[in-house]
Design an enzyme around this catalytic site. Structure first.
Site, PDB file in Angstrom:
ATOM      1  N   ASP A   1      -2.250  -0.649   5.984  1.00  0.00           N
ATOM      2  CA  ASP A   1      -2.562   0.006   7.260  1.00  0.00           C
ATOM      3  C   ASP A   1      -4.019   0.389   7.465  1.00  0.00           C
ATOM      4  O   ASP A   1      -4.437   0.624   8.588  1.00  0.00           O
ATOM      5  CB  ASP A   1      -1.744   1.302   7.378  1.00  0.00           C
ATOM      6  CG  ASP A   1      -2.288   2.401   6.471  1.00  0.00           C
ATOM      7  OD1 ASP A   1      -2.360   2.186   5.240  1.00  0.00           O
ATOM      8  OD2 ASP A   1      -2.664   3.460   6.991  1.00  0.00           O
ATOM      9  N   SER A   2      -4.829   0.454   6.388  1.00  0.00           N
ATOM     10  CA  SER A   2      -6.137   1.069   6.553  1.00  0.00           C
ATOM     11  C   SER A   2      -7.277   0.182   6.061  1.00  0.00           C
ATOM     12  O   SER A   2      -7.072  -0.946   5.607  1.00  0.00           O
ATOM     13  CB  SER A   2      -6.173   2.424   5.843  1.00  0.00           C
ATOM     14  OG  SER A   2      -7.263   3.201   6.306  1.00  0.00           O
TER      15      SER A   2
ATOM     16  N   ASN B   1      -9.251   0.180   3.482  1.00  0.00           N
ATOM     17  CA  ASN B   1      -9.309  -0.307   2.108  1.00  0.00           C
ATOM     18  C   ASN B   1      -8.294  -1.414   1.837  1.00  0.00           C
ATOM     19  O   ASN B   1      -8.257  -1.972   0.736  1.00  0.00           O
ATOM     20  CB  ASN B   1      -9.139   0.840   1.103  1.00  0.00           C
ATOM     21  CG  ASN B   1      -7.773   1.489   1.158  1.00  0.00           C
ATOM     22  OD1 ASN B   1      -7.070   1.418   2.161  1.00  0.00           O
ATOM     23  ND2 ASN B   1      -7.393   2.145   0.075  1.00  0.00           N
TER      24      ASN B   1
ATOM     25  N   ASP C   1       0.845  -1.192   0.000  1.00  0.00           N
ATOM     26  CA  ASP C   1       0.000   0.000   0.000  1.00  0.00           C
ATOM     27  C   ASP C   1       0.886   1.249   0.000  1.00  0.00           C
ATOM     28  O   ASP C   1       2.084   1.176   0.295  1.00  0.00           O
ATOM     29  CB  ASP C   1      -0.890  -0.049   1.248  1.00  0.00           C
ATOM     30  CG  ASP C   1      -1.703   1.215   1.432  1.00  0.00           C
ATOM     31  OD1 ASP C   1      -2.364   1.643   0.473  1.00  0.00           O
ATOM     32  OD2 ASP C   1      -1.661   1.785   2.550  1.00  0.00           O
ATOM     33  N   LEU C   2       0.288   2.408  -0.313  1.00  0.00           N
ATOM     34  CA  LEU C   2       1.056   3.655  -0.305  1.00  0.00           C
ATOM     35  C   LEU C   2       0.781   4.499   0.941  1.00  0.00           C
ATOM     36  O   LEU C   2       1.597   4.556   1.855  1.00  0.00           O
ATOM     37  CB  LEU C   2       0.752   4.472  -1.568  1.00  0.00           C
ATOM     38  CG  LEU C   2       1.539   4.138  -2.827  1.00  0.00           C
ATOM     39  CD1 LEU C   2       1.206   5.136  -3.927  1.00  0.00           C
ATOM     40  CD2 LEU C   2       3.036   4.145  -2.558  1.00  0.00           C
ATOM     41  N   ASP C   3      -0.367   5.196   0.984  1.00  0.00           N
ATOM     42  CA  ASP C   3      -0.644   6.130   2.078  1.00  0.00           C
ATOM     43  C   ASP C   3      -0.681   5.418   3.426  1.00  0.00           C
ATOM     44  O   ASP C   3      -1.396   4.428   3.598  1.00  0.00           O
ATOM     45  CB  ASP C   3      -1.973   6.846   1.832  1.00  0.00           C
ATOM     46  CG  ASP C   3      -1.869   7.839   0.689  1.00  0.00           C
ATOM     47  OD1 ASP C   3      -1.486   8.993   0.941  1.00  0.00           O
ATOM     48  OD2 ASP C   3      -2.156   7.443  -0.466  1.00  0.00           O
TER      49      ASP C   3
ATOM     50  N   LYS D   1      -9.304  -4.126  -3.443  1.00  0.00           N
ATOM     51  CA  LYS D   1      -7.893  -4.497  -3.568  1.00  0.00           C
ATOM     52  C   LYS D   1      -7.705  -6.013  -3.551  1.00  0.00           C
ATOM     53  O   LYS D   1      -6.819  -6.544  -4.231  1.00  0.00           O
ATOM     54  CB  LYS D   1      -7.081  -3.860  -2.443  1.00  0.00           C
ATOM     55  CG  LYS D   1      -6.876  -2.359  -2.579  1.00  0.00           C
ATOM     56  CD  LYS D   1      -5.929  -1.862  -1.489  1.00  0.00           C
ATOM     57  CE  LYS D   1      -5.588  -0.394  -1.639  1.00  0.00           C
ATOM     58  NZ  LYS D   1      -4.612   0.051  -0.628  1.00  0.00           N
TER      59      LYS D   1
ATOM     60  N   THR E   1      -2.926   0.463  -4.290  1.00  0.00           N
ATOM     61  CA  THR E   1      -3.294   1.734  -3.679  1.00  0.00           C
ATOM     62  C   THR E   1      -4.622   2.277  -4.195  1.00  0.00           C
ATOM     63  O   THR E   1      -5.093   1.875  -5.267  1.00  0.00           O
ATOM     64  CB  THR E   1      -2.180   2.775  -3.950  1.00  0.00           C
ATOM     65  OG1 THR E   1      -2.558   4.041  -3.408  1.00  0.00           O
ATOM     66  CG2 THR E   1      -1.954   2.939  -5.454  1.00  0.00           C
ATOM     67  N   GLY E   2      -5.174   3.196  -3.453  1.00  0.00           N
ATOM     68  CA  GLY E   2      -6.349   3.914  -3.912  1.00  0.00           C
ATOM     69  C   GLY E   2      -5.996   5.032  -4.861  1.00  0.00           C
ATOM     70  O   GLY E   2      -6.868   5.591  -5.534  1.00  0.00           O
TER      71      GLY E   2
END
Length: 282
Positions: free
Chosen positions: A234-235, A237, A7-9, A211, A42-43
C-alpha cells in the site's frame, strides 16, 4: 509455484494495527500447501512480525529488506548500514533533536524520554492547528511505543559500540520541516537512502536495502522466477517490489504511486483486502 510477498502496515494490519483475522487464516492455509510460498515483507523488525502474526514456518523480509530469513528462522541475507555511516547518522539525528529508533537484530533501541519529546512536538502542532484531532494524532505515535522488542537507552551511541548490525534508523516527528531537512540531508548520500511507510516517519536504510532487492533474493533462493512473484502492498516502501513483481496487487487504501504500478486492486486493509486477494485475485 508462486512466491507471495505481503506487506504489514496498511495491508495485512488494520487501522487498529492488528492483523486481519481473515488474512491470517488464508495465509495459514497457503503455508500448509505446496502450491505457493508466502512471505511477510515489511519495514518492521522480524521479532515484531512474529509477535503480531503468530505463524510458524513463515519466511520473512523485514527491516525494509535489510534482513531475509527462511521459514526456520535462519538468516539468509542482511544488508546493514555501514558502522561509520550509522554513527554519523545517529549523531546528526541526535543534534537535530528528533525522536528516532535504531533497529538491530536483537532489539529496537529508542532514546529515553522520546515520548515526552513527541508530546511537546504535538502540542506545538496543535497550537497552530486546533482543528486536528489530538487523539488521532497521538495514536500514530503510540504505534512506535508498542512494538515488540523496543528498549529505551540513555545514550544511543552506546548501541553502536556493541558491534551489533544496524538494519535501519526510523525517525518519527510531527515537525514537517525537520522531516524534510532529514530527507534532503540524505538525498544524495552514497551509502544510505530514505523511504517511508506512514505519515510523520522517515526510514534511513543502506542503499543495498529495499524490499524489491530482498524479494528478488528470496525468489532466487527458492528458484522462483520474478514473473511468478506476487506482491500485496500500500505504501511508498512497497514501490520497489511493485516495480519487479509479476503480479502487483494494491490495497484499496494504497497511495496513488502504488496503484499506478498495480495489476489489480483489492479491498482495503479494514475490509480484509489481503484475504480477498488471496481467495479471488491470485
Amino acid at each position: 509455484m508462486k512466491l507471495i510477498a505481503i506487506d504489514l502496515d496498511g495491508t495485512l494490519l488494520t487501522s487498529q494495527v492488528k492483523p486481519s483475522e481473515e488474512g491470517i487464516a488464508e495465509i495459514a492455509k497457503m503455508l500448509k500447501s505446496d502450491e505457493h510460498k508466502v512471505t511477510i515483507c515489511t519495514g518492521r523488525a522480524s521479532y515484531d512480525v512474529r509477535n503480531l502474526v503468530g505463524l510458524d514456518n513463515l519466511p520473512m523480509i523485514s527491516f525494509n529488506g535489510a534482513s531475509v530469513i527462511d521459514g526456520e528462522g535462519r538468516l539468509l541475507n542482511e544488508t546493514p548500514i555501514e558502522r561509520k555511516i550509522a554513527e554519523e547518522a545517529v549523531q546528526y539525528l541526535h543534534e537535530l533533536d528528533v525522536y528516532f529508533e535504531i533497529f538491530c537484530p536483537d532489539a529496537i533501541y529508542s532514546p529515553s524520554r522520546g515520548e515526552d519529546k513527541l508530546r511537546a512536538e504535538m502540542d506545538v502542532l496543535l497550537s497552530s492547528n486546533p482543528g486536528i484531532d489530538r487523539d488521532l494524532l497521538w495514536k500514530s505515535a503510540m504505534i512506535q511505543f508498542v512494538q515488540f522488542g523496543i528498549r529505551q537507552v540513555d545514550h544511543p551511541q552506546q548501541v553502536l559500540q556493541t558491534g551489533s548490525s544496524v538494519y535501519k534508523l526510523l525517525v518519527f516527528t510531527y515537525n514537517e520541516r525537520k522531516l524534510q531537512a532529514i530527507q534532503e540531508h540524505f538525498a544524495d548520500h552514497p551509502y544510505v537512502h530514505t523511504t517511508s511507510s506512514a505519515d510523520h516517519t522517515l526510514e534511513i536504510i543502506s542503499t543495498a536495502t529495499d524490499k524489491g532487492k530482498a524479494l528478488k533474493f528470496l525468489a532466487d533462493h527458492y528458484r522462483i522466477p520474478l514473473s511468478d512473484t506476487v506482491v500485496i502492498g500500500d505504501s511508498y516502501n512497497d514501490i520497489s517490489m511493485f516495480q519487479i513483481a509479476g503480479t502487483r496487487i494494491a490495497m484499496e487504501n494504497a497511495v496513488d504511486e502504488v496503484k499506478k504500478l498495480s495489476s489489480a486492486v483489492t479491498r482495503s486493509n479494514n475490509e480484509h483486502g489481503v484475504a480477498y486477494a488471496l481467495r479471488h485475485l491470485i
